[in-house]
Write an enzyme that holds these catalytic residues in place. Structure first.
Site, PDB file in Angstrom:
ATOM      1  N   SER A 143       0.856  -1.195   0.000  1.00 24.87           N
ATOM      2  CA  SER A 143       0.000   0.000   0.000  1.00 24.87           C
ATOM      3  C   SER A 143       0.888   1.238   0.000  1.00 24.87           C
ATOM      4  O   SER A 143       2.034   1.182   0.451  1.00 24.87           O
ATOM      5  CB  SER A 143      -0.872   0.022   1.254  1.00 24.87           C
ATOM      6  OG  SER A 143      -1.481   1.297   1.408  1.00 24.87           O
ATOM      7  N   TYR A 157      -2.129  -1.946  10.262  1.00 22.48           N
ATOM      8  CA  TYR A 157      -2.193  -2.048   8.795  1.00 22.48           C
ATOM      9  C   TYR A 157      -0.926  -1.473   8.164  1.00 22.48           C
ATOM     10  O   TYR A 157      -0.302  -2.097   7.295  1.00 22.48           O
ATOM     11  CB  TYR A 157      -3.432  -1.305   8.292  1.00 22.48           C
ATOM     12  CG  TYR A 157      -3.654  -1.418   6.800  1.00 22.48           C
ATOM     13  CD1 TYR A 157      -4.274  -2.529   6.246  1.00 22.48           C
ATOM     14  CD2 TYR A 157      -3.244  -0.394   5.938  1.00 22.48           C
ATOM     15  CE1 TYR A 157      -4.485  -2.631   4.881  1.00 22.48           C
ATOM     16  CE2 TYR A 157      -3.451  -0.486   4.570  1.00 22.48           C
ATOM     17  CZ  TYR A 157      -4.071  -1.611   4.042  1.00 22.48           C
ATOM     18  OH  TYR A 157      -4.279  -1.706   2.690  1.00 22.48           O
TER      19      TYR A 157
HETATM   20  P1  NAD Z   1     -11.731  -5.930  -0.440  1.00 21.49           P
HETATM   21  O1  NAD Z   1     -12.151  -5.935   0.987  1.00 21.49           O
HETATM   22  O2  NAD Z   1     -12.657  -5.409  -1.474  1.00 21.49           O
HETATM   23  O3  NAD Z   1     -11.291  -7.413  -0.880  1.00 21.49           O
HETATM   24  C1  NAD Z   1     -10.451  -8.191  -0.066  1.00 21.49           C
HETATM   25  C2  NAD Z   1     -10.791  -9.660  -0.258  1.00 21.49           C
HETATM   26  O4  NAD Z   1      -9.934 -10.428   0.601  1.00 21.49           O
HETATM   27  C3  NAD Z   1     -12.245 -10.010   0.156  1.00 21.49           C
HETATM   28  O5  NAD Z   1     -12.861 -10.795  -0.843  1.00 21.49           O
HETATM   29  C4  NAD Z   1     -12.064 -10.802   1.433  1.00 21.49           C
HETATM   30  O6  NAD Z   1     -13.080 -11.771   1.643  1.00 21.49           O
HETATM   31  C5  NAD Z   1     -10.702 -11.439   1.217  1.00 21.49           C
HETATM   32  N1  NAD Z   1     -10.074 -11.860   2.459  1.00 21.49           N
HETATM   33  C6  NAD Z   1     -10.062 -11.209   3.652  1.00 21.49           C
HETATM   34  N2  NAD Z   1      -9.428 -11.944   4.567  1.00 21.49           N
HETATM   35  C7  NAD Z   1      -9.031 -13.086   3.953  1.00 21.49           C
HETATM   36  C8  NAD Z   1      -8.338 -14.242   4.373  1.00 21.49           C
HETATM   37  N3  NAD Z   1      -7.928 -14.387   5.635  1.00 21.49           N
HETATM   38  N4  NAD Z   1      -8.086 -15.212   3.466  1.00 21.49           N
HETATM   39  C9  NAD Z   1      -8.518 -15.095   2.187  1.00 21.49           C
HETATM   40  N5  NAD Z   1      -9.200 -14.024   1.728  1.00 21.49           N
HETATM   41  C10 NAD Z   1      -9.437 -13.037   2.603  1.00 21.49           C
HETATM   42  O7  NAD Z   1     -10.346  -5.151  -0.451  1.00 21.49           O
HETATM   43  P2  NAD Z   1      -9.423  -4.535  -1.621  1.00 21.49           P
HETATM   44  O8  NAD Z   1      -9.480  -3.079  -1.494  1.00 21.49           O
HETATM   45  O9  NAD Z   1      -9.681  -5.182  -2.914  1.00 21.49           O
HETATM   46  O10 NAD Z   1      -8.003  -4.981  -1.040  1.00 21.49           O
HETATM   47  C11 NAD Z   1      -7.156  -5.916  -1.664  1.00 21.49           C
HETATM   48  C12 NAD Z   1      -5.740  -5.635  -1.218  1.00 21.49           C
HETATM   49  O11 NAD Z   1      -5.378  -4.311  -1.567  1.00 21.49           O
HETATM   50  C13 NAD Z   1      -5.520  -5.757   0.284  1.00 21.49           C
HETATM   51  O12 NAD Z   1      -4.278  -6.374   0.527  1.00 21.49           O
HETATM   52  C14 NAD Z   1      -5.477  -4.315   0.729  1.00 21.49           C
HETATM   53  O13 NAD Z   1      -4.756  -4.136   1.918  1.00 21.49           O
HETATM   54  C15 NAD Z   1      -4.808  -3.666  -0.454  1.00 21.49           C
HETATM   55  N6  NAD Z   1      -4.991  -2.218  -0.584  1.00 21.49           N
HETATM   56  C16 NAD Z   1      -6.241  -1.678  -0.648  1.00 21.49           C
HETATM   57  C17 NAD Z   1      -6.361  -0.299  -0.737  1.00 21.49           C
HETATM   58  C18 NAD Z   1      -7.702   0.359  -0.767  1.00 21.49           C
HETATM   59  O14 NAD Z   1      -7.773   1.584  -0.646  1.00 21.49           O
HETATM   60  N7  NAD Z   1      -8.792  -0.370  -0.916  1.00 21.49           N
HETATM   61  C19 NAD Z   1      -5.224   0.508  -0.784  1.00 21.49           C
HETATM   62  C20 NAD Z   1      -3.979  -0.081  -0.729  1.00 21.49           C
HETATM   63  C21 NAD Z   1      -3.869  -1.452  -0.623  1.00 21.49           C
END
Ligand code: NAD
Length: 257
Positions: A143, A157
């Site tokens: 991130s 986080y």
């Molecule tokens: P999201 O919540 O839409 O999707 C995350 C998915 O991970 C969900 O389907 C959830 O069920 C699954 N998940 C959660 N815990 C789990 C586990 N223990 N085992 C398997 N699956 C699991 O989130 P997103 O925004 O698509 O995030 C995806 C990645 O991107 C994450 O690593 C997040 O930290 C990172 N990220 C997101 C953002 C943002 O602003 N959304 C920014 C930077 C990084």
């Protein structure tokens, strides 16, 4: 098609970035394994990909559990014969994650178990499979908060994403001669469920938007396109890199070294 004859496993593939990547990778010819704790979301996505003429399967896996990670890699090899691309995308942002003083030990442990240990376990079981396939590409999701202090307190986080970056660098160096590339994505704030649940008031959303030069949240599809680049041979000389896709945040706040 940029992923023809490739098999890709995407953790956290039922929602957000993972879902957008599953759709895009399948459109680009990959056979896709969606691994997630969300069974309904994952199974529905497999159907959508099938209707679009793509090939995908779902496996229920909690990435913080060693057995689940071993099983998801086996599922990829058993269903599609090999593994070429491992997208370690699953991650959480706990709504109780706050300052060092107020964050509970259980929030800290849960965040580290999924965001850090989950990436390591994916690699622990995924690297031998990539090696059996003659090499491949690992993409770890970090991130922008690993690069600069977040405006909203989220100590567990932020720390977890810093760990993903250092893990990525070491993996890249250790496995470079095996034709296994390892890169990290550093997304900025996205309009996905994860962040919108955390920034749960308009004031919190606006506080974050102030810092984004582009003045908007990113979309999951914009990160999926970068993941496609790292997954494909288009990035064949890239390993150990950190790709920032953040609407300009870090350019505005980080001083060049
Ligand atoms: P999201 O919540 O839409 O999707 C995350 C998915 O991970 C969900 O389907 C959830 O069920 C699954 N998940 C959660 N815990 C789990 C586990 N223990 N085992 C398997 N699956 C699991 O989130 P997103 O925004 O698509 O995030 C995806 C990645 O991107 C994450 O690593 C997040 O930290 C990172 N990220 C997101 C953002 C943002 O602003 N959304 C920014 C930077 C990084």
């Amino acid at each position: 098609m940029r992923l023809e004859n490739k098999v890709a496993l995407i953790t956290g593939g039922s929602s957000g970035i993972g879902k957008a990547a599953a759709l895009l990778f399948a459109q680009e010819g990959a056979q896709v394994v969606i691994a997630d704790v969300d069974v309904a979301g994952g199974e529905a996505l497999v159907e959508v990909i099938g209707h679009q003429g793509g090939q995908a399967t779902f496996v229920k896996a909690d990435v913080s559990q060693a057995k689940d990670c071993a099983d998801m890699i086996s599922a990829a090899e058993q269903t599609f014969g090999k593994l070429d691309i491992l997208f370690n995308n699953a991650g959480i942002m706990d709504s109780q994650d706050d300052t060092a003083e107020t964050t509970t030990e259980s929030t800290w442990d849960r965040t580290m178990d999924i965001n850090v240990k989950g990436v390591w376990l994916g690699c622990k079981y995924g690297i031998p499979a990539l090696r059996r396939a003659g090499g491949g590409s690992i993409i770890n999701v970090a991130s922008f908060v690993a690069k600069l202090g977040a405006a909203t307190a989220q100590i567990a986080y932020t720390t977890s994403k810093g760990a993903v970056l250092s893990m990525t660098r070491e993996l890249a160096v250790i496995h470079a001669r095996e034709n296994i590339r390892v890169n990290a994505l550093c997304p900025g704030p996205l309009r996905t469920e994860l962040l919108m649940k955390f920034l749960n008031t308009e004031a919190k959303k606006q506080r974050r938007l102030v810092h984004i030069p582009m003045g908007r949240f990113g979309e999951a599809e914009e990160i999926a396109k970068a993941a496609l680049f790292l997954a494909s041979d288009d990035s064949s000389f890239m390993t150990g890199a950190e790709l920032l896709i953040d609407g300009g945040i870090t350019a505005a706040y980080v001083t060049p070294e």
